[in-house]
Design a protein around this motif. Structure first.
Motif, PDB file in Angstrom:
ATOM      1  N   LEU A 142      99.901  71.510  18.311  1.00  0.00           N
ATOM      2  CA  LEU A 142      98.564  71.683  17.754  1.00  0.00           C
ATOM      3  C   LEU A 142      98.468  73.046  17.077  1.00  0.00           C
ATOM      4  CD1 LEU A 142      96.244  70.424  20.641  1.00  0.00           C
ATOM      5  CD2 LEU A 142      96.847  69.225  18.542  1.00  0.00           C
ATOM      6  N   PRO A 143      97.737  73.140  15.966  1.00  0.00           N
ATOM      7  CA  PRO A 143      97.498  74.460  15.381  1.00  0.00           C
ATOM      8  C   PRO A 143      96.841  75.376  16.422  1.00  0.00           C
ATOM      9  CG  PRO A 143      96.799  72.719  13.884  1.00  0.00           C
ATOM     10  CD  PRO A 143      97.128  72.056  15.190  1.00  0.00           C
ATOM     11  N   GLU A 144      97.190  76.632  16.403  1.00  0.00           N
ATOM     12  CA  GLU A 144      96.708  77.574  17.418  1.00  0.00           C
ATOM     13  C   GLU A 144      95.184  77.593  17.514  1.00  0.00           C
ATOM     14  OE1 GLU A 144      97.086  82.358  18.438  1.00  0.00           O
ATOM     15  OE2 GLU A 144      98.464  81.423  17.016  1.00  0.00           O
ATOM     16  N   LYS A 145      94.512  77.589  16.366  1.00  0.00           N
ATOM     17  CA  LYS A 145      93.047  77.626  16.369  1.00  0.00           C
ATOM     18  C   LYS A 145      92.461  76.344  16.956  1.00  0.00           C
ATOM     19  CE  LYS A 145      92.389  80.829  12.499  1.00  0.00           C
ATOM     20  NZ  LYS A 145      91.787  81.017  11.140  1.00  0.00           N
ATOM     21  N   SER A 146      93.110  75.203  16.659  1.00  0.00           N
ATOM     22  CA  SER A 146      92.620  73.925  17.199  1.00  0.00           C
ATOM     23  C   SER A 146      92.727  73.913  18.719  1.00  0.00           C
ATOM     24  CB  SER A 146      93.419  72.759  16.612  1.00  0.00           C
ATOM     25  OG  SER A 146      93.237  72.667  15.215  1.00  0.00           O
ATOM     26  N   ALA A 147      93.848  74.406  19.229  1.00  0.00           N
ATOM     27  CA  ALA A 147      94.044  74.445  20.676  1.00  0.00           C
ATOM     28  C   ALA A 147      93.027  75.373  21.336  1.00  0.00           C
ATOM     29  CB  ALA A 147      95.462  74.902  21.000  1.00  0.00           C
TER      30      ALA A 147
ATOM     31  N   LYS B  13      95.425  60.940  28.016  1.00  0.00           N
ATOM     32  CA  LYS B  13      94.584  62.129  27.888  1.00  0.00           C
ATOM     33  C   LYS B  13      95.450  63.320  27.499  1.00  0.00           C
ATOM     34  CE  LYS B  13      91.173  60.706  31.389  1.00  0.00           C
ATOM     35  NZ  LYS B  13      91.802  59.421  31.738  1.00  0.00           N
ATOM     36  N   ILE B  14      94.880  64.197  26.677  1.00  0.00           N
ATOM     37  CA  ILE B  14      95.596  65.391  26.253  1.00  0.00           C
ATOM     38  C   ILE B  14      95.800  66.326  27.452  1.00  0.00           C
ATOM     39  CG2 ILE B  14      93.405  66.472  25.591  1.00  0.00           C
ATOM     40  CD1 ILE B  14      96.780  67.124  23.873  1.00  0.00           C
ATOM     41  N   ASP B  15      96.976  66.921  27.527  1.00  0.00           N
ATOM     42  CA  ASP B  15      97.265  67.920  28.556  1.00  0.00           C
ATOM     43  C   ASP B  15      96.613  69.222  28.094  1.00  0.00           C
ATOM     44  OD1 ASP B  15      98.296  69.550  30.519  1.00  0.00           O
ATOM     45  OD2 ASP B  15     100.310  69.633  29.657  1.00  0.00           O
ATOM     46  N   GLU B  16      95.339  69.392  28.442  1.00  0.00           N
ATOM     47  CA  GLU B  16      94.559  70.520  27.927  1.00  0.00           C
ATOM     48  C   GLU B  16      95.093  71.864  28.402  1.00  0.00           C
ATOM     49  OE1 GLU B  16      90.379  70.170  28.318  1.00  0.00           O
ATOM     50  OE2 GLU B  16      90.303  68.076  27.663  1.00  0.00           O
TER      51      GLU B  16
ATOM     52  N   GLY C 270     104.914  71.274  21.484  1.00  0.00           N
ATOM     53  CA  GLY C 270     104.236  70.031  21.129  1.00  0.00           C
ATOM     54  C   GLY C 270     103.102  69.692  22.077  1.00  0.00           C
ATOM     55  N   ALA C 271     102.179  68.889  21.584  1.00  0.00           N
ATOM     56  CA  ALA C 271     101.047  68.436  22.389  1.00  0.00           C
ATOM     57  C   ALA C 271     101.443  67.194  23.171  1.00  0.00           C
ATOM     58  CB  ALA C 271      99.851  68.135  21.483  1.00  0.00           C
ATOM     59  N   VAL C 272     101.018  67.131  24.425  1.00  0.00           N
ATOM     60  CA  VAL C 272     101.335  65.986  25.284  1.00  0.00           C
ATOM     61  C   VAL C 272     100.068  65.203  25.595  1.00  0.00           C
ATOM     62  CG1 VAL C 272     102.097  65.281  27.587  1.00  0.00           C
ATOM     63  CG2 VAL C 272     103.384  67.009  26.323  1.00  0.00           C
ATOM     64  N   MET C 273     100.158  63.894  25.418  1.00  0.00           N
ATOM     65  CA  MET C 273      99.121  62.980  25.867  1.00  0.00           C
ATOM     66  C   MET C 273      99.764  62.102  26.927  1.00  0.00           C
ATOM     67  SD  MET C 273      97.602  61.895  22.141  1.00  0.00           S
ATOM     68  CE  MET C 273      96.451  60.723  22.880  1.00  0.00           C
ATOM     69  N   ALA C 274      99.069  61.911  28.043  1.00  0.00           N
ATOM     70  CA  ALA C 274      99.701  61.180  29.141  1.00  0.00           C
ATOM     71  C   ALA C 274      98.684  60.435  29.988  1.00  0.00           C
ATOM     72  CB  ALA C 274     100.493  62.143  30.021  1.00  0.00           C
ATOM     73  N   SER C 275      99.169  59.418  30.684  1.00  0.00           N
ATOM     74  CA  SER C 275      98.347  58.718  31.668  1.00  0.00           C
ATOM     75  C   SER C 275      98.306  59.566  32.934  1.00  0.00           C
ATOM     76  CB  SER C 275      98.915  57.329  31.944  1.00  0.00           C
ATOM     77  OG  SER C 275     100.258  57.415  32.400  1.00  0.00           O
TER      78      SER C 275
ATOM     79  N   GLN D  47      90.082  74.219  23.995  1.00  0.00           N
ATOM     80  CA  GLN D  47      90.008  74.757  25.339  1.00  0.00           C
ATOM     81  C   GLN D  47      88.693  75.466  25.606  1.00  0.00           C
ATOM     82  OE1 GLN D  47      93.674  77.002  25.142  1.00  0.00           O
ATOM     83  NE2 GLN D  47      94.829  75.430  26.221  1.00  0.00           N
ATOM     84  N   SER D  48      87.986  75.831  24.525  1.00  0.00           N
ATOM     85  CA  SER D  48      86.679  76.456  24.706  1.00  0.00           C
ATOM     86  C   SER D  48      85.614  75.428  25.047  1.00  0.00           C
ATOM     87  CB  SER D  48      86.272  77.210  23.431  1.00  0.00           C
ATOM     88  OG  SER D  48      86.013  76.296  22.370  1.00  0.00           O
ATOM     89  N   GLY D  49      85.952  74.149  24.840  1.00  0.00           N
ATOM     90  CA  GLY D  49      85.034  73.068  25.206  1.00  0.00           C
ATOM     91  C   GLY D  49      83.990  72.809  24.138  1.00  0.00           C
ATOM     92  N   GLY D  50      83.086  71.887  24.428  1.00  0.00           N
ATOM     93  CA  GLY D  50      82.018  71.577  23.496  1.00  0.00           C
ATOM     94  C   GLY D  50      82.370  70.445  22.553  1.00  0.00           C
ATOM     95  N   ALA D  51      81.348  69.920  21.884  1.00  0.00           N
ATOM     96  CA  ALA D  51      81.514  68.780  20.980  1.00  0.00           C
ATOM     97  C   ALA D  51      82.387  69.125  19.786  1.00  0.00           C
ATOM     98  CB  ALA D  51      80.149  68.286  20.516  1.00  0.00           C
ATOM     99  N   ILE D  52      82.217  70.325  19.246  1.00  0.00           N
ATOM    100  CA  ILE D  52      83.008  70.727  18.080  1.00  0.00           C
ATOM    101  C   ILE D  52      84.484  70.800  18.440  1.00  0.00           C
ATOM    102  CG2 ILE D  52      83.469  72.584  16.438  1.00  0.00           C
ATOM    103  CD1 ILE D  52      80.530  73.246  16.446  1.00  0.00           C
TER     104      ILE D  52
END
Length: 228
Positions: free
Chosen positions: A102-107, A140-143, A151-156, A111-116
């Motif tokens: 994930l781009p650093e800013k997106s991550a 679910k994303i491994d937040e 890389g970003a991980v999505m997992a059950s 992690q800051s939470g919220g709808a945005i």
């Protein structure tokens, strides 16, 4: 006027037949290229034509190894994909997916939470979700590790760390740097083993070598990790 209409119909029919013949010829030529490609590498080759609800499938296998590579071709560009698979690295249950970092800013915003933050996360994961395709698991994303450069991980549930052994793979990092993002496969582990999945057409048979080598490199990491 009626005769002109008939002539137009005949011309249209002839054009349609010519297009179908050309498409059939191109398909046969492509099959021949893939078959010759498989023979050069000592692999088996199999072709299954499309049906009314199933895409055509070209499959390669190495008789001396456990991997297979399938090329799926359906109607429309979104129906084209490739899948490299090995039964090794299978999970006892569930599924885990390793996508592009994930781009650093997106991550950070996620992690800051919220709808945005959630909207940004959804946009950043769009390509990964599209490449994964249909799955019966709730991934679910491994937040906690969303900003990992591997890389970003999505997992059950319970499988968030299933990709830890692969995030530092140097061949994967190199592949991401050298190839367009659209041609980088997602890495999947489930009860059936290890899988590399990429959406899109294959331009030429030689492009398959990179996917095969990458799959074997990732598989080796899982074997080393299991034996550690």
């Amino acid at each position: 006027m009626e005769n002109l209409f008939i002539l137009v119909l005949i011309a249209g029919s002839g054009l349609g037949t010519a297009i179908m013949f050309f498409a059939f010829k191109k398909t046969r030529e492509k099959q021949a290229d893939y078959e010759a490609f498989a023979q050069r590498h000592g692999w088996t080759y199999a072709y299954s034509p499309a049906t009314h609800n199933m895409p055509s499938i070209i499959e390669f296998r190495d008789p001396g190894d456990d991997w297979s590579l399938k090329l799926f071709s359906g109607q429309g560009s979104s129906k084209h994909r490739m899948e490299w698979r090995s039964p090794q690295g299978a999970l006892s249950d569930g599924e885990a997916v390793l996508g592009m970092p994930l781009p650093e800013k997106s991550a950070a915003m996620m992690q800051s939470g919220g709808a945005i933050g959630q909207q940004i996360l959804k946009a950043a994961l769009k390509a990964t979700i599209h490449a994964v395709g249909n799955t019966r698991f709730d991934l679910k994303i491994d937040e906690a590790n969303a900003g990992d450069p591997g890389g970003a991980v999505m997992a059950s549930d319970g499988q968030a760390h299933a990709m830890d052994a692969l995030r530092r793979n140097t061949d994967l990092a190199r592949f991401r740097e050298e190839q367009p993002k659209a041609e980088v496969p997602v890495v999947i582990r489930d009860e059936d083993g290890l899988r590399l999945r990429r959406v899109g057409r294959v331009k030429q048979p030689e492009d398959l070598i990179g996917i095969i080598d990458l799959g074997k490199s990732l598989r080796a990491d899982l074997i080393r990790d299991a034996n550690a």
